[in-house]
Write a protein that holds these residues in place. Structure first.
Motif, mmCIF file in Angstrom:
data_model
loop_
_atom_site.group_PDB
_atom_site.id
_atom_site.type_symbol
_atom_site.label_atom_id
_atom_site.label_comp_id
_atom_site.label_asym_id
_atom_site.label_seq_id
_atom_site.Cartn_x
_atom_site.Cartn_y
_atom_site.Cartn_z
ATOM 1 N N TYR A 147 38.264 42.944 48.936
ATOM 2 C CA TYR A 147 39.112 41.872 48.667
ATOM 3 C C TYR A 147 39.288 41.705 47.385
ATOM 4 C CZ TYR A 147 40.718 37.034 47.749
ATOM 5 O OH TYR A 147 41.250 36.213 47.364
ATOM 6 N N TRP A 148 38.165 42.100 46.390
ATOM 7 C CA TRP A 148 38.308 41.750 45.078
ATOM 8 C C TRP A 148 39.196 42.892 44.379
ATOM 9 C CZ3 TRP A 148 38.855 37.297 43.105
ATOM 10 C CH2 TRP A 148 38.083 36.197 43.824
ATOM 11 N N ALA A 149 38.931 44.361 44.876
ATOM 12 C CA ALA A 149 39.665 45.433 44.415
ATOM 13 C C ALA A 149 41.142 45.283 44.543
ATOM 14 C CB ALA A 149 38.979 46.766 45.108
ATOM 15 N N LYS A 150 41.637 44.878 45.897
ATOM 16 C CA LYS A 150 42.822 44.695 46.283
ATOM 17 C C LYS A 150 43.508 43.767 45.537
ATOM 18 C CE LYS A 150 43.101 46.108 51.000
ATOM 19 N NZ LYS A 150 43.167 45.696 52.469
ATOM 20 N N ASP A 151 42.810 42.417 45.176
ATOM 21 C CA ASP A 151 43.470 41.251 44.232
ATOM 22 C C ASP A 151 43.752 41.852 42.940
ATOM 23 O OD1 ASP A 151 43.660 38.563 43.938
ATOM 24 O OD2 ASP A 151 42.404 38.479 42.460
ATOM 25 N N ILE A 152 42.663 42.557 42.479
ATOM 26 C CA ILE A 152 42.939 43.108 40.997
ATOM 27 C C ILE A 152 43.824 44.177 40.958
ATOM 28 C CG2 ILE A 152 41.640 44.472 38.988
ATOM 29 C CD1 ILE A 152 39.024 42.645 40.060
ATOM 30 N N LEU A 153 43.965 45.415 41.822
ATOM 31 C CA LEU A 153 44.822 46.338 41.748
ATOM 32 C C LEU A 153 46.353 45.914 42.051
ATOM 33 C CD1 LEU A 153 42.782 48.913 43.479
ATOM 34 C CD2 LEU A 153 43.352 48.888 41.291
ATOM 35 N N GLY A 154 46.563 44.756 42.709
ATOM 36 C CA GLY A 154 47.910 44.371 42.882
ATOM 37 C C GLY A 154 48.338 43.448 42.010
ATOM 38 N N ASN A 155 47.608 43.717 40.662
ATOM 39 C CA ASN A 155 48.077 43.069 39.298
ATOM 40 C C ASN A 155 48.289 41.521 39.732
ATOM 41 O OD1 ASN A 155 48.296 45.516 37.869
ATOM 42 N ND2 ASN A 155 50.354 45.824 38.840
ATOM 43 N N GLN A 196 46.116 56.335 41.853
ATOM 44 C CA GLN A 196 47.230 55.284 41.984
ATOM 45 C C GLN A 196 48.208 56.076 40.820
ATOM 46 O OE1 GLN A 196 46.677 51.222 41.146
ATOM 47 N NE2 GLN A 196 46.903 50.682 43.326
ATOM 48 N N SER A 197 47.523 56.634 39.854
ATOM 49 C CA SER A 197 48.620 57.421 38.810
ATOM 50 C C SER A 197 49.028 58.722 39.599
ATOM 51 C CB SER A 197 47.508 57.613 37.753
ATOM 52 O OG SER A 197 46.828 58.437 37.997
ATOM 53 N N GLY A 198 48.574 59.186 40.452
ATOM 54 C CA GLY A 198 49.040 60.399 41.024
ATOM 55 C C GLY A 198 49.771 60.062 42.512
ATOM 56 N N GLY A 199 49.746 58.625 42.836
ATOM 57 C CA GLY A 199 50.619 58.278 43.968
ATOM 58 C C GLY A 199 49.785 57.195 44.496
ATOM 59 N N ALA A 200 50.031 56.804 45.875
ATOM 60 C CA ALA A 200 49.441 55.684 46.548
ATOM 61 C C ALA A 200 47.993 56.213 46.828
ATOM 62 C CB ALA A 200 50.361 55.234 47.636
ATOM 63 N N PRO A 223 45.470 54.773 52.807
ATOM 64 C CA PRO A 223 45.164 53.233 53.533
ATOM 65 C C PRO A 223 43.659 52.991 53.373
ATOM 66 C CG PRO A 223 46.955 55.065 54.611
ATOM 67 C CD PRO A 223 46.217 55.785 53.638
ATOM 68 N N ASP A 224 42.778 53.761 54.117
ATOM 69 C CA ASP A 224 41.408 53.474 54.191
ATOM 70 C C ASP A 224 40.386 53.980 53.100
ATOM 71 O OD1 ASP A 224 42.096 52.604 56.825
ATOM 72 O OD2 ASP A 224 41.623 54.623 57.734
ATOM 73 N N TRP A 225 41.012 54.430 51.965
ATOM 74 C CA TRP A 225 40.107 54.786 50.872
ATOM 75 C C TRP A 225 39.307 53.712 50.196
ATOM 76 C CZ3 TRP A 225 39.639 53.772 45.624
ATOM 77 C CH2 TRP A 225 38.756 54.779 44.941
ATOM 78 N N LEU A 226 39.944 52.652 50.028
ATOM 79 C CA LEU A 226 39.122 51.375 49.253
ATOM 80 C C LEU A 226 38.030 50.978 50.232
ATOM 81 C CD1 LEU A 226 41.753 48.873 47.869
ATOM 82 C CD2 LEU A 226 39.992 50.119 46.628
#
Length: 120
Positions: free
Chosen positions: A45-53, A85-89, A92-95
């Motif tokens: 949850y928090w990783a998606k929140d932070i990575l989503g700017n 992310q710098s090399g692409g997306a 999907p299940d990595w996080l």
């Protein structure tokens, strides 16, 4: 005779009151919370929140519901995700996979039996 009838009526009244249905015992839950699943969900949850700017809310790790070790794992997860992310997306299940691996390691750490000096 009248006293006998009154006594008999009183006895049947008492017998009727005491013979009512028993209340069932309270239901108890035997489900347990999986600490690895809870930790994984929090980190994802928090990783998606932070990575989503997301806007910086100024929350510290305690306000996020994390302990110090989980917060360090979150920071490492975010750093790795940014490299991907710098090399692409990010896949999907990595996080989810990375967070679970980190939480399994955290759950395997021995818990201290004494707190020593300082805050409880």
């Amino acid at each position: 005779m009248r006293h006998a009838l009154v006594g008999l009526a009183a006895l049947s009244l008492l017998a009727g009151c005491s013979g009512g249905p028993a209340t069932p015992p309270a239901a108890t839950s035997t489900s347990t919370v999986d600490p690895v699943a809870v930790c994984t969900n929090q980190l994802v949850y928090w990783a998606k929140d932070i990575l989503g700017n997301a806007k910086d809310t100024g929350l510290d790790y305690q306000e996020m519901g994390l302990d110090g070790d989980q917060y360090e794992a979150l920071q490492a997860l975010i750093d790795e995700a940014r490299k991907h992310q710098s090399g692409g997306a990010v896949p999907p299940d990595w996080l989810q996979e990375q967070a679970k691996a980190a939480c399994v390691k955290l759950a395997a750490k021995p818990t201290p039996t004494s707190r020593g000096n300082g805050w409880p």
